[in-house]
Design a protein around this motif. Structure first.
Motif, mmCIF file in Angstrom:
data_model
loop_
_atom_site.group_PDB
_atom_site.id
_atom_site.type_symbol
_atom_site.label_atom_id
_atom_site.label_comp_id
_atom_site.label_asym_id
_atom_site.label_seq_id
_atom_site.Cartn_x
_atom_site.Cartn_y
_atom_site.Cartn_z
ATOM 1 N N ARG A 182 -1.212 -2.719 25.613
ATOM 2 C CA ARG A 182 -1.185 -2.188 26.976
ATOM 3 C C ARG A 182 -2.527 -2.326 27.679
ATOM 4 O O ARG A 182 -2.633 -2.087 28.882
ATOM 5 N N PHE A 183 -3.585 -2.681 26.934
ATOM 6 C CA PHE A 183 -4.917 -2.797 27.522
ATOM 7 C C PHE A 183 -5.161 -4.211 28.034
ATOM 8 O O PHE A 183 -4.505 -5.157 27.627
ATOM 9 N N GLY A 184 -6.155 -4.357 28.935
ATOM 10 C CA GLY A 184 -6.583 -5.690 29.347
ATOM 11 C C GLY A 184 -6.076 -6.133 30.690
ATOM 12 O O GLY A 184 -6.284 -7.288 31.075
ATOM 13 N N TRP A 189 0.891 -5.791 30.987
ATOM 14 C CA TRP A 189 2.071 -4.933 31.160
ATOM 15 C C TRP A 189 3.324 -5.798 31.286
ATOM 16 O O TRP A 189 4.377 -5.454 30.755
ATOM 17 N N VAL A 190 3.180 -6.902 32.002
ATOM 18 C CA VAL A 190 4.319 -7.808 32.182
ATOM 19 C C VAL A 190 4.626 -8.530 30.868
ATOM 20 O O VAL A 190 5.783 -8.670 30.474
ATOM 21 N N LYS A 191 3.581 -8.952 30.194
ATOM 22 C CA LYS A 191 3.749 -9.704 28.950
ATOM 23 C C LYS A 191 4.397 -8.853 27.858
ATOM 24 O O LYS A 191 5.236 -9.340 27.084
ATOM 25 N N TYR A 192 4.014 -7.574 27.794
ATOM 26 C CA TYR A 192 4.517 -6.693 26.729
ATOM 27 C C TYR A 192 5.391 -5.576 27.311
ATOM 28 O O TYR A 192 5.318 -4.435 26.876
ATOM 29 N N TYR A 193 6.243 -5.938 28.283
ATOM 30 C CA TYR A 193 7.005 -4.930 29.015
ATOM 31 C C TYR A 193 7.995 -4.163 28.146
ATOM 32 O O TYR A 193 8.480 -3.096 28.536
ATOM 33 N N THR A 194 8.301 -4.680 26.941
ATOM 34 C CA THR A 194 9.231 -3.962 26.064
ATOM 35 C C THR A 194 8.561 -2.835 25.288
ATOM 36 O O THR A 194 9.230 -2.093 24.569
ATOM 37 N N ASN A 195 7.239 -2.696 25.419
ATOM 38 C CA ASN A 195 6.523 -1.599 24.775
ATOM 39 C C ASN A 195 7.159 -0.265 25.171
ATOM 40 O O ASN A 195 7.570 -0.061 26.322
ATOM 41 N N ASP A 196 7.230 0.672 24.223
ATOM 42 C CA ASP A 196 7.921 1.941 24.453
ATOM 43 C C ASP A 196 7.344 2.735 25.613
ATOM 44 O O ASP A 196 8.055 3.531 26.235
ATOM 45 N N GLN A 197 6.051 2.562 25.891
ATOM 46 C CA GLN A 197 5.447 3.289 26.998
ATOM 47 C C GLN A 197 5.448 2.481 28.297
ATOM 48 O O GLN A 197 5.508 3.049 29.384
#
Length: 303
Positions: A182-184, A189-197
């Motif tokens: 989620r950092f950077g 956020w778009v790249k790892y949008y499936t993250n639970d948060q």
């Protein structure tokens, strides 16, 4: 029969005391492992470690280094921050820590919450007794099905005896790939949008904030809410500041971004946050052993 029951219970009690996986009574840091629930594990650290300063907040402060804090502020720090904690939960630990005496520095996060309930599954009544003046009652924590089975079967699994954690920041999560994705920048956020948060942030919280963008921005807090804020600050912080004038309290309001405030405003009132900051500063300013910091005037909060 009665004698057999008494002897059996005595043997179990001795076994539990001897095992003591959370180190309520004994701690050898050279070989110890630790539990990840700091609401419980902090009792063993407070009881047994040599320290004169403390880092205490929620997950925002779990990544804070004791070594770095000691270098900057002086003293010997421990970090017993509690994930998702409120003012009242932190006050439970703070009361126990300060009662040990000779505490030099408290590095404390201030969060605009007045609730007295625990976080999720961690009901306060299930662990607050670990921080009272009675050390003998700590042992009753182990008399639950999970811990008791672990102890009686001599299990060495991590779920039973804990993990190898660095006491510099025992509950640090910044190294976890799932979290640091989620950092950077927003592009991550778009790249790892499936993250639970990230997923609820992108699909629910931000859209709701846009829809309700004018809600509560300039709402004034009621006189009743002002009283509640003052009462909470008095109960969870002012009494400690007053009773321990030789301890320096470095208190700060977390540097949330303007986006974060906008998202939270969609579900509540930004006026409450402003009122909490104002009243907290008014209550604590008269005390020379308190230093209060905020970051909302700095450019990075809107970057």
């Amino acid at each position: 029969f009665a004698l057999s029951v008494i002897l059996t219970f005595g043997v179990v009690l001795l076994r539990v005391y001897w095992a003591d996986p959370l180190h309520f009574y004994n701690l050898d840091t050279s070989k110890a492992k630790y539990g990840s629930n700091m609401r419980v594990q902090a009792a063993g650290l407070i009881n047994n470690l040599d320290f004169d300063s403390v880092i205490l907040g929620n997950s925002y402060m779990e990544n804070t280094s004791c070594k770095e804090a000691s270098e900057v502020l002086g003293g010997k720090f421990i970090n017993v921050s509690l994930s998702g904690s409120n003012l009242y939960e932190r006050a439970i630990l703070l009361d126990r820590i300060l009662s040990k005496g000779n505490i030099r520095t408290v590095y404390l996060m201030l969060s605009a919450r007045l609730d007295k309930t625990g976080h999720g599954e961690y009901a306060i009544e299930n662990w607050d007794y670990l921080y009272d003046s009675n050390r003998f009652n700590d042992i009753k924590y182990y008399f639950n099905s999970h811990d008791l089975m672990c102890i009686l079967t001599f299990s060495k699994s991590n779920e039973c005896v804990g993990w190898n954690l660095d006491l510099d920041r025992p509950n640090a999560w910044y190294t976890s790939p799932d979290h640091n994705s989620r950092f950077g920048g927003v592009e991550n956020w778009v790249k790892y949008y499936t993250n639970d948060q990230l997923q609820p942030l992108l699909t629910e919280y931000i859209p709701t904030a846009i829809k309700n963008k004018s809600k509560g921005v300039d709402n004034l807090v009621s006189p009743e809410t002002i009283k509640q804020i003052n009462s909470a600050v008095a109960e969870t912080l002012e009494k400690f500041v007053k009773n321990y004038p030789q301890t320096v309290f470095y208190c700060y309001f977390n540097p949330n971004s303007l986006l974060s405030h906008s998202v939270e405003n969609a579900f509540g009132s930004f006026g409450f946050y402003k009122g909490f900051v104002r009243e907290t500063v008014n209550v604590l300013t008269p005390y020379p052993n308190v230093k209060i910091y905020g970051f909302d005037n700095l450019e990075f909060t809107s970057d």
